[in-house]
Design a protein around this motif. Structure first.
Motif, short mmCIF file in Angstrom:
data_model
loop_
_atom_site.label_atom_id
_atom_site.label_comp_id
_atom_site.label_asym_id
_atom_site.label_seq_id
_atom_site.Cartn_x
_atom_site.Cartn_y
_atom_site.Cartn_z
N GLY A 1 0.81 -1.21 0.00
CA GLY A 1 0.00 0.00 0.00
C GLY A 1 0.84 1.26 0.00
N THR A 2 2.08 1.14 0.47
CA THR A 2 3.03 2.25 0.46
C THR A 2 4.39 1.73 0.01
OG1 THR A 2 3.68 1.91 2.77
CG2 THR A 2 1.85 3.42 2.36
N ALA A 3 5.22 2.64 -0.44
CA ALA A 3 6.57 2.29 -0.89
C ALA A 3 7.43 3.55 -0.87
CB ALA A 3 6.54 1.69 -2.29
N THR A 4 8.73 3.34 -0.97
CA THR A 4 9.67 4.45 -1.11
C THR A 4 10.16 4.50 -2.54
OG1 THR A 4 10.41 4.21 1.18
CG2 THR A 4 11.85 5.43 -0.31
N LEU A 5 9.95 5.63 -3.18
CA LEU A 5 10.37 5.85 -4.56
C LEU A 5 11.69 6.61 -4.57
CD1 LEU A 5 9.74 5.85 -7.67
CD2 LEU A 5 8.64 8.08 -7.27
N ALA A 6 12.67 6.07 -5.30
CA ALA A 6 13.97 6.73 -5.43
C ALA A 6 14.11 7.27 -6.84
CB ALA A 6 15.10 5.74 -5.14
N THR A 7 14.34 8.58 -6.93
CA THR A 7 14.56 9.25 -8.21
C THR A 7 15.87 10.02 -8.10
OG1 THR A 7 13.25 11.15 -7.44
CG2 THR A 7 12.09 9.43 -8.69
N GLN A 8 16.20 10.77 -9.15
CA GLN A 8 17.43 11.56 -9.09
C GLN A 8 17.33 12.79 -9.98
OE1 GLN A 8 20.91 10.56 -11.39
NE2 GLN A 8 19.98 8.61 -12.02
N THR B 1 13.83 -2.11 -9.82
CA THR B 1 14.39 -1.04 -10.63
C THR B 1 13.73 -1.08 -12.00
OG1 THR B 1 16.20 -2.48 -11.34
CG2 THR B 1 16.62 -1.06 -9.44
N GLY B 2 13.62 0.08 -12.61
CA GLY B 2 12.99 0.10 -13.92
C GLY B 2 12.86 1.51 -14.46
N VAL B 3 11.95 1.66 -15.40
CA VAL B 3 11.73 2.94 -16.07
C VAL B 3 10.28 3.35 -15.87
CG1 VAL B 3 11.68 4.12 -18.30
CG2 VAL B 3 13.51 2.48 -17.79
N ILE C 1 5.66 1.78 -13.63
CA ILE C 1 7.09 1.45 -13.66
C ILE C 1 7.25 0.14 -14.42
CG2 ILE C 1 9.15 0.89 -12.32
CD1 ILE C 1 8.07 2.64 -10.09
N ARG C 2 7.96 0.18 -15.52
CA ARG C 2 8.29 -1.03 -16.26
C ARG C 2 9.46 -1.69 -15.55
NH1 ARG C 2 4.26 -2.26 -19.99
NH2 ARG C 2 3.66 -0.37 -21.15
N GLU D 1 14.40 12.20 -15.84
CA GLU D 1 15.17 10.96 -15.79
C GLU D 1 14.23 9.85 -15.31
OE1 GLU D 1 16.72 8.13 -16.21
OE2 GLU D 1 18.55 9.34 -16.36
N PRO D 2 13.68 9.05 -16.24
CA PRO D 2 12.66 8.05 -15.86
C PRO D 2 13.20 6.82 -15.15
CG PRO D 2 13.10 7.94 -18.21
CD PRO D 2 13.87 9.13 -17.70
N ARG D 3 14.52 6.62 -15.12
CA ARG D 3 15.05 5.47 -14.39
C ARG D 3 14.86 5.71 -12.90
NH1 ARG D 3 21.03 5.12 -16.68
NH2 ARG D 3 20.73 7.38 -16.42
N CYS D 4 14.38 4.68 -12.21
CA CYS D 4 14.03 4.86 -10.81
C CYS D 4 14.08 3.52 -10.09
CB CYS D 4 12.64 5.48 -10.68
SG CYS D 4 11.32 4.45 -11.37
N ALA D 5 13.81 3.55 -8.80
CA ALA D 5 13.73 2.34 -7.99
C ALA D 5 12.60 2.50 -6.99
CB ALA D 5 15.05 2.08 -7.26
N LEU D 6 12.02 1.36 -6.61
CA LEU D 6 10.91 1.35 -5.67
C LEU D 6 11.22 0.31 -4.60
CD1 LEU D 6 8.08 2.79 -5.58
CD2 LEU D 6 7.14 0.65 -6.47
N LEU D 7 11.18 0.72 -3.33
CA LEU D 7 11.43 -0.17 -2.19
C LEU D 7 10.12 -0.44 -1.47
CD1 LEU D 7 13.17 -1.67 -0.06
CD2 LEU D 7 13.47 0.55 1.07
N ILE D 8 9.80 -1.73 -1.32
CA ILE D 8 8.61 -2.16 -0.58
C ILE D 8 9.07 -3.04 0.56
CG2 ILE D 8 6.54 -3.59 -0.71
CD1 ILE D 8 6.45 -2.56 -3.72
N GLN D 9 8.62 -2.73 1.76
CA GLN D 9 9.09 -3.43 2.96
C GLN D 9 7.93 -4.00 3.74
OE1 GLN D 9 12.15 -1.42 5.28
NE2 GLN D 9 11.24 -2.14 7.19
N ASP D 10 8.07 -5.25 4.18
CA ASP D 10 7.07 -5.90 5.02
C ASP D 10 7.44 -5.68 6.49
OD1 ASP D 10 4.82 -7.33 5.57
OD2 ASP D 10 5.47 -9.18 4.58
#
Length: 244
Positions: A19-26, A88-90, A127-128, A63-72
């Protein structure tokens, strides 16, 4: 020790119920992290409902390259025991002809967002997935390629086509079954529970106070018939647990 198939299944389960996540961009090489509320598309792609006014949206456009962290949740007092997956993806805005169905899916899993769902500055992104790293707990890491992680496109299409009839049937004919599943399998409170989404890996229920409950299947389903079998198995397991 978990094999790659088990790791992929755990990663998919984390992505599906997040339901939530951390999105990493730059921007210009400077990393930036933000809180987002994803919903998994039928093909597992994380969907994000983003405002063009947000810093992370402006960065993704550049910059569409990004990462998404999901934690239980951690299994004990050590936070490092928490299962987590980084994909990781675009990122890209969803194509106009796909927005109605995918927006409806995102809102079904985040109903509180209806208050701002039609604001002009919001756009649906996906996110692909290009790869993933599952950490199943302390010192239990598995790298996953898209071929390891993503569900079969044919199965995704078959379940997506059957989803409206599945939801209609379960909500109209089996309200008691859905409540049993939420209580016994999802550890939720009794109440009126409805099925709001279904996919190859499981289904999502929404209950009192817009509480969401994810029901994961033991194995992926491939068509409407195997979806029925999986739901029957989940219903029987819920009944067995409640009768104890």
């Amino acid at each position: 020790m978990m094999d790659k198939t088990g790791a992929a299944w755990q990663a998919r389960a984390l992505l599906r119920r997040a339901g939530t996540a951390t999105l990493a961009t730059q921007r210009d090489g400077q990393p930036f992290a933000s809180l987002v509320t994803p919903a998994a598309a039928p093909d597992l792609s994380p969907l994000l409902w983003l405002s063009s006014l947000s810093e992370h949206t402006r960065q993704l456009r550049n910059e569409p390259r990004c990462a998404l962290l999901i934690q239980d949740e951690p299994t004990d007092s050590n936070p490092q025991t928490a299962p987590r997956v980084t994909v990781t993806g675009v990122a890209e805005p969803v194509e106009a002809d796909h927005i109605p169905a995918l927006k409806a899916r995102w809102l079904a899993l985040h109903p509180y967002a209806a208050a701002y769902a039609n604001f002009a500055d919001f756009t649906l992104w996906r996110i692909r997935i290009g790869g993933a790293l599952l950490v199943g707990g302390f010192a239990a890491a598995h790298r996953l390629r898209p071929a390891d992680l993503l569900p079969s496109p044919a199965s995704v299409a078959a379940i997506a086509a059957a989803e409206p009839s599945i939801l209609g049937h379960m909500n109209e004919e089996h309200e008691d079954v859905l409540e049993n599943m939420a209580i016994a399998l999802g550890r939720q409170r009794p109440g009126a529970w409805r099925m709001v989404a279904a996919d190859v890996d499981g289904c999502d229920l929404m209950g009192p106070e817009a509480r969401r409950c994810r029901i994961a299947f033991a194995l992926p389903v491939v068509d409407a018939a195997s979806m029925r079998d999986a739901l029957v198995a989940a219903a029987e397991e819920a009944r067995r647990l409640l009768e104890k």
